[in-house]
Scaffold this motif. Sequence first.
Motif, PDB file in Angstrom:
ATOM      1  N   TYR A 139       0.888  -1.267   0.124  1.00 56.62           N
ATOM      2  CA  TYR A 139      -0.089  -0.171  -0.058  1.00 56.62           C
ATOM      3  C   TYR A 139       0.875   1.263   0.171  1.00 56.62           C
ATOM      4  O   TYR A 139       0.300   2.466   0.108  1.00 56.62           O
ATOM      5  CB  TYR A 139      -0.881  -0.108   1.286  1.00 56.62           C
TER       6      TYR A 139
ATOM      7  N   GLN B 272      -5.999  11.832  13.605  1.00 54.96           N
ATOM      8  CA  GLN B 272      -7.166  11.283  12.901  1.00 54.96           C
ATOM      9  C   GLN B 272      -7.358  11.371  11.631  1.00 54.96           C
ATOM     10  O   GLN B 272      -7.844  10.374  11.019  1.00 54.96           O
ATOM     11  CB  GLN B 272      -8.468  11.673  13.858  1.00 54.96           C
TER      12      GLN B 272
ATOM     13  N   ASP C 174      -7.321   8.240   9.173  1.00 51.17           N
ATOM     14  CA  ASP C 174      -8.365   7.817   8.465  1.00 51.17           C
ATOM     15  C   ASP C 174      -8.036   7.580   6.875  1.00 51.17           C
ATOM     16  O   ASP C 174      -8.441   6.768   6.259  1.00 51.17           O
ATOM     17  CB  ASP C 174      -9.595   9.073   8.477  1.00 51.17           C
ATOM     18  N   THR C 175      -6.929   8.581   6.614  1.00 50.98           N
ATOM     19  CA  THR C 175      -6.406   8.494   5.200  1.00 50.98           C
ATOM     20  C   THR C 175      -5.740   7.147   4.812  1.00 50.98           C
ATOM     21  O   THR C 175      -6.054   6.583   3.764  1.00 50.98           O
ATOM     22  CB  THR C 175      -5.636   9.849   4.946  1.00 50.98           C
TER      23      THR C 175
ATOM     24  N   ARG D  92      -6.127   4.520   6.319  1.00 52.87           N
ATOM     25  CA  ARG D  92      -6.913   3.219   6.332  1.00 52.87           C
ATOM     26  C   ARG D  92      -7.875   3.160   5.287  1.00 52.87           C
ATOM     27  O   ARG D  92      -8.681   1.988   5.134  1.00 52.87           O
ATOM     28  CB  ARG D  92      -7.629   3.521   7.951  1.00 52.87           C
ATOM     29  N   LEU D  93      -7.887   3.996   4.544  1.00 49.52           N
ATOM     30  CA  LEU D  93      -8.567   3.848   3.222  1.00 49.52           C
ATOM     31  C   LEU D  93      -8.117   2.757   2.292  1.00 49.52           C
ATOM     32  O   LEU D  93      -8.674   2.037   1.384  1.00 49.52           O
ATOM     33  CB  LEU D  93      -8.747   5.150   2.395  1.00 49.52           C
ATOM     34  N   PHE D  94      -6.694   2.553   2.624  1.00 50.72           N
ATOM     35  CA  PHE D  94      -5.873   1.333   1.937  1.00 50.72           C
ATOM     36  C   PHE D  94      -5.647   0.285   2.541  1.00 50.72           C
ATOM     37  O   PHE D  94      -5.828  -0.793   2.375  1.00 50.72           O
ATOM     38  CB  PHE D  94      -4.890   2.265   1.434  1.00 50.72           C
ATOM     39  N   ASP D  95      -5.146   0.412   3.966  1.00 51.12           N
ATOM     40  CA  ASP D  95      -4.741  -0.604   4.814  1.00 51.12           C
ATOM     41  C   ASP D  95      -5.673  -0.365   6.216  1.00 51.12           C
ATOM     42  O   ASP D  95      -5.168   0.525   7.111  1.00 51.12           O
ATOM     43  CB  ASP D  95      -3.161  -0.753   5.140  1.00 51.12           C
ATOM     44  N   THR D  96      -6.758  -1.223   6.358  1.00 48.56           N
ATOM     45  CA  THR D  96      -7.562  -0.857   7.359  1.00 48.56           C
ATOM     46  C   THR D  96      -6.833  -1.573   8.709  1.00 48.56           C
ATOM     47  O   THR D  96      -7.492  -1.123   9.939  1.00 48.56           O
ATOM     48  CB  THR D  96      -9.010  -1.855   7.113  1.00 48.56           C
ATOM     49  N   SER D  97      -5.951  -2.365   8.689  1.00 46.26           N
ATOM     50  CA  SER D  97      -5.183  -2.460   9.999  1.00 46.26           C
ATOM     51  C   SER D  97      -4.103  -1.690  10.449  1.00 46.26           C
ATOM     52  O   SER D  97      -3.462  -1.820  11.370  1.00 46.26           O
ATOM     53  CB  SER D  97      -4.456  -3.773   9.645  1.00 46.26           C
TER      54      SER D  97
ATOM     55  N   GLU E 208      -1.904   1.034  12.107  1.00 48.17           N
ATOM     56  CA  GLU E 208      -2.100   1.625  13.653  1.00 48.17           C
ATOM     57  C   GLU E 208      -0.935   2.436  13.796  1.00 48.17           C
ATOM     58  O   GLU E 208       0.178   2.361  13.118  1.00 48.17           O
ATOM     59  CB  GLU E 208      -2.069   0.794  14.497  1.00 48.17           C
TER      60      GLU E 208
END
Length: 284
Positions: free
Chosen positions: A18, A56, A60-61, A63-68, A70
Amino acid sequence: MKELKEYINVSISLREEYYDNVFAMLMDFDIMGVEEKLDEIVISYTKELWNEQEKQRLLDTIRLFDTSAEIISEEHLVDKNWEEEWKKHIEAVSISDRVGIAPECKLTDLDNEIKIIINPKMSFGTGQHESTRLVCRLMEKYVKPGTKWLDAGTGSGVLAVLAAKLGTSHVLAFDNNEWSIENASENFILNGVQSQVKLEKLDLDEDILLPDADGITANLFFKMIMSSYPIFFKSLKEKKGILIISGIMKYNEEETVDKALETGFELIEIIYENEWLGAAFRVK
């Protein structure tokens, strides 16, 4: 007394597949730099721009590609006594038998013919990443004395320094990041190549007209390389010059080569290290 700058280095877990998508999105963020690690990136902010709202927005940006994804850590840094940080974290790197890169405080650790001093800001551009090493190895083969080269997205200036030390008559190094301009300028002086290298703050976009050159180094993000082929071709066409690229992962090889051939380049060779590739092309 000069006011010391303060930074926040934000380490974020992110799968390597990603990287390119996320890096493209980061163009809209006011950041100082990005460092790639294994399934992790480090994004540097000035302290005043890092807050809960920005944290945040960044997450949020991504996690549009990699929801995991952190945030692993947030490291507060002050622009002082960087030598102590280098001693703790940054090692000398032998790129090849001939070329080595080290911070000034560890230069004696190198036993290479060409020693490059890179005192990085916030640990970026030190030769630790595969893409930097790949470009350097290709440069050893294709940079000839007396030629003129461009270093697109110079970062710490490491590739421009190597070009100068390999005997080029002139190097134009450019970047659109103020941190990079400041850092590269310092490193050119440390390596005694400031008379050979011209440094400019430029955006690599479709409106830019680069001077004719014998060669270009571009260690950039995949999408930026893909969109910049026509710009590089115009600069290299007159002298049928060489383009050396990296910042590209193995799974993007076919698309990378096809686009270069379509633009008017021919492939000379591709080399690899871990999941990354470096490629050399020549104008047909």
